[in-house]
Design an enzyme around this catalytic site. Structure first.
Site, PDB file in Angstrom:
ATOM      1  CG  ASP A 171      -1.705   0.978   1.343  1.00 35.98           C
ATOM      2  OD1 ASP A 171      -1.876   2.196   1.044  1.00 35.98           O
ATOM      3  OD2 ASP A 171      -2.657   0.513   1.933  1.00 35.98           O
ATOM      4  CB  ILE A 172       1.255   4.394  -2.628  1.00 35.32           C
ATOM      5  CG1 ILE A 172       2.508   4.621  -3.490  1.00 35.32           C
ATOM      6  CG2 ILE A 172      -0.015   4.874  -2.607  1.00 35.32           C
ATOM      7  CD1 ILE A 172       2.367   5.206  -4.861  1.00 35.32           C
ATOM      8  CG  ASN A 222     -10.496  12.640 -10.798  1.00 33.73           C
ATOM      9  OD1 ASN A 222     -10.491  14.060 -10.745  1.00 33.73           O
ATOM     10  ND2 ASN A 222     -10.670  11.896  -9.389  1.00 33.73           N
ATOM     11  CB  SER A 259      -3.428   4.840 -16.645  1.00 37.02           C
ATOM     12  OG  SER A 259      -3.390   5.803 -16.841  1.00 37.02           O
ATOM     13  CB  THR A 260      -2.448  -0.384 -13.958  1.00 40.64           C
ATOM     14  OG1 THR A 260      -2.483  -0.513 -12.844  1.00 40.64           O
ATOM     15  CG2 THR A 260      -1.655   0.350 -15.211  1.00 40.64           C
ATOM     16  CB  VAL A 299     -10.949   3.489 -12.366  1.00 41.41           C
ATOM     17  CG1 VAL A 299     -11.814   3.735 -13.065  1.00 41.41           C
ATOM     18  CG2 VAL A 299     -10.560   2.738 -10.931  1.00 41.41           C
ATOM     19  CG  ASP A 354      -7.484  10.084  -6.296  1.00 39.75           C
ATOM     20  OD1 ASP A 354      -6.605  10.749  -5.418  1.00 39.75           O
ATOM     21  OD2 ASP A 354      -8.254  10.786  -7.171  1.00 39.75           O
ATOM     22  N   GLY A 362      -9.495   3.900  -5.650  1.00 40.50           N
ATOM     23  CA  GLY A 362      -8.447   2.827  -6.226  1.00 40.50           C
ATOM     24  C   GLY A 362      -7.493   3.646  -4.909  1.00 40.50           C
TER      25      GLY A 362
END
Ligand code: AR6
Length: 171
Positions: free
Chosen positions: A9-10, A23, A120-121, A123, A33, A31
């Site tokens: 988990d970042i 976005n 981008s990988t 949603v 974000d 996700g």
């Protein structure tokens, strides 16, 4: 400059700057974000709202930054990946721009260590293998143009991405 790979988990990995897969309205979402806003706290959304008022948000491929709130970092760099539409809508260039512009912004901020999710990988549906190749290639291309960045960490959440990154980085 060192390149590392971590699965996890970042939001739990200490570094100077955490990159967010945001976005273009910078309104938060799911996700990575969602996790960054949840752990970092409301300061991140407040500063995103200020950016939105000043400039309308963040176009695809560009990067902006906020404080990191309660995250174990100094900054969050918000970048906006392309939505996958089959590959003929400039997606590879836009995805490379995310990595390039995040690195340039981090370098200007004097960041030494930076963590990247697999932009981008989720949603946005970008094929993982192609996205990983672009991420690694762009970071490697920029390695000797950066001044302050000493360490780039790719943080993979799902095991499919970990496998892909491990294979590509060992080549
Ligand atoms: N730490 C690291 N990686 C994560 C985490 C986490 N805590 N959670 C998910 N991932 P996504 P996108 C991985 O969907 O495709 C948001 O709603 C996940 O496994 O977060 O760029 C935004 O607001 C995947 O590999 O981002 C946008 O609207 C990667 O992060 C939209 O999603 C990216 O998945 C952006 O879509």
């Amino acid at each position: 400059m060192k390149i590392e790979l971590i699965q996890g988990d970042i939001t739990s990995i200490p570094c100077d700057a955490i990159v967010n897969a945001a976005n273009s309205k910078l309104v938060g979402g799911g996700g990575v974000d969602g996790a960054i806003h949840r752990v970092g706290g409301t300061i991140i959304a407040q500063q995103c709202a200020e950016i939105r008022q000043q400039s309308g948000g963040c176009p695809t491929g560009e990067a902006v930054y906020t404080d990191a709130g309660n995250l174990p970092a100094r900054f969050v760099i918000h970048t906006v990946g392309p939505i996958w539409q089959g590959g003929m809508k400039n997606e590879p260039e836009l995805l490379a721009n995310c990595y390039r512009n995040s690195l340039l912004l981090a370098d200007r901020l004097g960041v030494k260590s930076i963590t990247f999710p697999n932009i981008s990988t989720g949603v946005y549906g970008y094929p993982k293998e192609e996205a990983a190749e672009i991420a690694i290639r762009t970071v490697q291309e920029f390695a000797d143009k950066l001044h302050s960045i000493e360490k780039v960490i790719f943080v993979c959440f799902d095991s499919e991405n970990v496998k892909i990154y491990r294979a590509l980085l060992s080549q």
